[in-house]
Structure formats: C-alpha cells, structure tokens
Design an enzyme around this catalytic site. Structure first.
Site, mmCIF file in Angstrom:
data_model
loop_
_atom_site.group_PDB
_atom_site.id
_atom_site.type_symbol
_atom_site.label_atom_id
_atom_site.label_comp_id
_atom_site.label_asym_id
_atom_site.label_seq_id
_atom_site.Cartn_x
_atom_site.Cartn_y
_atom_site.Cartn_z
ATOM 1 N N ARG A 33 146.783 65.095 119.067
ATOM 2 C CA ARG A 33 145.817 63.984 119.039
ATOM 3 C C ARG A 33 146.518 62.659 119.306
ATOM 4 O O ARG A 33 145.965 61.794 119.980
ATOM 5 C CB ARG A 33 145.068 63.924 117.709
ATOM 6 C CG ARG A 33 144.095 62.750 117.671
ATOM 7 C CD ARG A 33 142.820 63.024 116.984
ATOM 8 N NE ARG A 33 142.081 64.179 117.376
ATOM 9 C CZ ARG A 33 141.089 64.174 118.285
ATOM 10 N NH1 ARG A 33 140.771 63.063 118.932
ATOM 11 N NH2 ARG A 33 140.412 65.270 118.537
ATOM 12 N N HIS A 36 147.051 62.591 122.933
ATOM 13 C CA HIS A 36 145.748 62.330 123.565
ATOM 14 C C HIS A 36 145.397 60.848 123.503
ATOM 15 O O HIS A 36 144.865 60.273 124.462
ATOM 16 C CB HIS A 36 144.671 63.156 122.857
ATOM 17 C CG HIS A 36 143.283 62.905 123.327
ATOM 18 N ND1 HIS A 36 142.401 62.083 122.653
ATOM 19 C CD2 HIS A 36 142.607 63.346 124.420
ATOM 20 C CE1 HIS A 36 141.250 62.044 123.299
ATOM 21 N NE2 HIS A 36 141.346 62.803 124.374
#
Length: 212
Positions: A33, A36
C-alpha cells in the site's frame, strides 16, 4: 475502469514488478500500500518493522484505539469511517492555540509539544508521524519518562534535518512496537497509507465470508 478496478490492477502491477522478491506475509499489504501510494519501490527495502508490529497495530485498532498524527494532511488521509466503526478517532494537535503558545514559550516545535498533549489522552494510541522528527524525539522522551506507552509508532518523517537520527532512535530504543522508514524518505501520505493498510485488513476480515 472503476476506482476499485484501478486499485486492483495497480496492486497486480506492483506484485509483478516486485518479481521474485519475497515479503514477510504479515507486512506485505502494508509495504504494497505504501508503494501504491508513492510509486516508490524503495519502500520494499527501507520499511522496518519491529516484531509483529502490524499484528499489534491491528489488534490495537480492533480494540478501539485512537490515532495521533503530526499533520492535518495525515489526519485527512486516514479512513476515519472504518476507524470510527471500531471506536477510534484521529487527533492532530498541531494547530491548537495552546500548543503553539507552549512551543513559543519553551523554544521548541509545535510537534514536540503536541506529542506531550497527546500523552494526556486516556485511550491507547497509535502515533503516525510523517513530517516532524521532533515528534519522534518527543515520543522517545515521554516513553523514557514512563509518561507514554504507544500501541504503535509509525515513524516515517521525510526530509534532511534530524530525520534519519530520529527514526534510528525509535528503532534503537525499542520501547514500543514500530514501523519505520529508514533513511530520508517518508511523508504524511506514507503515514496515512500505513494506517489505512491496517484498517483495510480489518475491514476485509469483517466482510469476508465465514468458512463453511
């Protein structure tokens, strides 16, 4: 593509680009994450976790702990709906007039004083620090004095002055569970991403179908 489809495709690309790199299963979703959020694969190497830090953070969130940040940006980026459903809320005391006045009178940063104010909160807290190394120094001093026992410290301030040193102090002290981005990289978006990675794992756990 719908937003969820874009995110799913993004995570698939991240997995492809990581290639044969093996991530610790309990840390994998946090690392991915952050990648990302930043499009920076260096976080696969510089994110450092104390033993079972993610599991301890998730347990604290499930128990209704609060989150304290050092920026309004990090506060804005954390999924407050999921957090509220668990009984928690996000605090940022950086803009409070009493914090600013105390910082001026003592010649220290607002981040330093805001952590002292957070220490007075009655609930257990996760501290998500993405900007101010002095917030980490303050947390270290409060822990040494026995005035604070964080559920988790997310130490990811970004910059050049005292940034590396403040992170290493948290690692060396090992006085609380931690997730730290070693080196100069980090930021409020990274702090929020780590919080959200844990919150989303809780959400998935609650919404997944029960085994038959």
């Amino acid at each position: 593509m719908k937003p969820m489809e874009i995110e799913q495709r993004s995570f698939a690309i991240i997995t492809e680009l990581l290639g044969d790199r093996v991530l610790a299963p309990e840390n994998e979703l946090v690392i991915k994450r952050v990648i990302h959020t930043t499009a920076d694969f260096d976080y696969a190497d510089n994110l450092t976790f104390s033993e079972h830090a993610v599991q301890k953070g998730i347990a604290a969130l499930k128990g209704g702990c609060d989150i304290v940040t050092d920026t309004q940006m990090a506060k804005a980026g954390i999924n407050k709906s999921i957090l509220a459903s668990l009984g928690g809320e996000v605090h940022c005391f950086m803009s409070d007039p009493d914090v600013a006045q105390e910082a001026r009178s003592r010649g220290v940063t607002r981040a330093f004083v805001s952590m002292e104010k957070a220490a007075a909160l009655e609930k257990p807290c996760i501290f998500a620090i993405g900007n101010a190394p002095t917030a980490l120094f303050s947390l270290e001093a409060l822990m040494e004095a026995g005035k604070l026992h964080p559920a988790l410290i997310i130490g990811v301030p970004v910059g050049f002055v005292n940034v590396v040193e403040s992170k290493e102090r948290i690692i060396e002290a090992a006085a609380a569970p931690y997730i730290v981005s070693r080196g100069r990289k980090g930021g409020s978006n990274v702090a929020a991403a780590i919080c959200n990675a844990m919150l989303y794992q809780i959400c998935l756990l609650y919404t997944s179908p029960s085994p038959r």
